[in-house]
Design a protein around this motif. Structure first.
Motif, PDB file in Angstrom:
ATOM      1  N   ILE A  99      11.682  30.833  19.513  1.00  0.00           N
ATOM      2  CA  ILE A  99      12.828  31.655  19.899  1.00  0.00           C
ATOM      3  C   ILE A  99      12.458  33.106  19.632  1.00  0.00           C
ATOM      4  O   ILE A  99      12.155  33.476  18.498  1.00  0.00           O
ATOM      5  CB  ILE A  99      14.082  31.266  19.106  1.00  0.00           C
TER       6      ILE A  99
ATOM      7  N   THR B  45      10.208  32.608   9.734  1.00  0.00           N
ATOM      8  CA  THR B  45      10.762  33.680  10.555  1.00  0.00           C
ATOM      9  C   THR B  45       9.799  34.852  10.474  1.00  0.00           C
ATOM     10  O   THR B  45       9.509  35.340   9.390  1.00  0.00           O
ATOM     11  CB  THR B  45      12.158  34.110  10.052  1.00  0.00           C
TER      12      THR B  45
ATOM     13  N   PRO C 216       8.482  22.008  18.956  1.00  0.00           N
ATOM     14  CA  PRO C 216       9.663  22.861  19.151  1.00  0.00           C
ATOM     15  C   PRO C 216       9.262  24.151  19.879  1.00  0.00           C
ATOM     16  O   PRO C 216       8.088  24.541  19.879  1.00  0.00           O
ATOM     17  CB  PRO C 216      10.130  23.150  17.728  1.00  0.00           C
ATOM     18  N   LYS C 217      10.222  24.795  20.478  1.00  0.00           N
ATOM     19  CA  LYS C 217       9.947  26.049  21.183  1.00  0.00           C
ATOM     20  C   LYS C 217      10.140  27.226  20.239  1.00  0.00           C
ATOM     21  O   LYS C 217      10.821  27.126  19.234  1.00  0.00           O
ATOM     22  CB  LYS C 217      10.873  26.190  22.384  1.00  0.00           C
TER      23      LYS C 217
ATOM     24  N   ALA D   5      10.701  29.274  15.056  1.00  0.00           N
ATOM     25  CA  ALA D   5      10.760  27.988  15.746  1.00  0.00           C
ATOM     26  C   ALA D   5      12.208  27.552  15.839  1.00  0.00           C
ATOM     27  O   ALA D   5      13.012  27.823  14.948  1.00  0.00           O
ATOM     28  CB  ALA D   5       9.934  26.947  14.989  1.00  0.00           C
ATOM     29  N   GLU D   6      12.555  26.869  16.938  1.00  0.00           N
ATOM     30  CA  GLU D   6      13.941  26.453  17.120  1.00  0.00           C
ATOM     31  C   GLU D   6      14.394  25.435  16.070  1.00  0.00           C
ATOM     32  O   GLU D   6      15.584  25.320  15.803  1.00  0.00           O
ATOM     33  CB  GLU D   6      14.175  25.921  18.532  1.00  0.00           C
ATOM     34  N   ASP D   7      13.462  24.735  15.442  1.00  0.00           N
ATOM     35  CA  ASP D   7      13.828  23.787  14.390  1.00  0.00           C
ATOM     36  C   ASP D   7      13.538  24.344  12.987  1.00  0.00           C
ATOM     37  O   ASP D   7      13.535  23.608  12.013  1.00  0.00           O
ATOM     38  CB  ASP D   7      13.101  22.456  14.590  1.00  0.00           C
ATOM     39  N   ASN D   8      13.309  25.652  12.905  1.00  0.00           N
ATOM     40  CA  ASN D   8      13.031  26.355  11.644  1.00  0.00           C
ATOM     41  C   ASN D   8      11.774  25.863  10.936  1.00  0.00           C
ATOM     42  O   ASN D   8      11.647  26.006   9.722  1.00  0.00           O
ATOM     43  CB  ASN D   8      14.230  26.290  10.692  1.00  0.00           C
TER      44      ASN D   8
END
Length: 155
Positions: A21, A73, A18-19, A45-48
């Motif tokens: 953010i 986060t 994932p990228k 991460a974009e998928d947490n």
């Protein structure tokens, strides 16, 4: 499924990470001489998913609250120290985020401006403003005249 097993046996691994953010990708600031600035940024991460890694800054004037991180986060505070810089100096820096999801950069540009002198009439920009202050409030003008900030005001 058979195709996937054959790919794994042959050493073909396809992994999509994932990228990250970022709350900020570039910061541009105008700071006063001698001012210490404090900022912050967040990333996830974009998928947490959980991320971990390290942080570095390319300029010694940029100070990071942490050099390592782990979590889902991430909150990072940073400071910029302008002591020793004069008006007109411009600096650039990059905060590098090296994580299990890749390498990311936050670009920081800051310019140093001459310090502002504030009075009861507002900011003073020139000697005419100071003369107006002296007419309105002689005592405040005298206190300002005898302070060290007045030399910066004339410079």
């Amino acid at each position: 499924m058979k195709k996937r097993v054959e790919e794994l046996v042959s050493g073909t691994f396809e992994y999509k990470a994932p990228k990250l953010i970022l709350s900020e990708t570039a910061v541009s600031l105008k700071l006063q001489e001698g001012e210490a600035y404090r900022g912050e940024f967040f990333f996830a991460a974009e998928d947490n998913s959980r991320i971990k890694g390290m942080l570095t800054a390319s300029n010694r004037r940029v100070l990071l609250s942490e050099d390592r991180f782990a979590g889902d986060t991430i909150h990072i505070a940073y400071g910029i120290d302008t002591n020793g810089l004069k008006a007109g100096n411009e600096e650039t820096a990059e905060i590098m985020i090296l994580s299990n999801l890749g390498e990311y950069r936050i670009r920081i540009q800051f310019a140093v401006q001459r310090g502002q002198v504030k009075s009861s009439l507002g900011e003073l920009h020139n000697l005419e403003d100071f003369a107006a202050l002296a007419k309105a409030d002689y005592r405040e003008a005298f206190r300002m005249f005898t302070s060290e900030k007045f030399l910066d005001f004339l410079g």
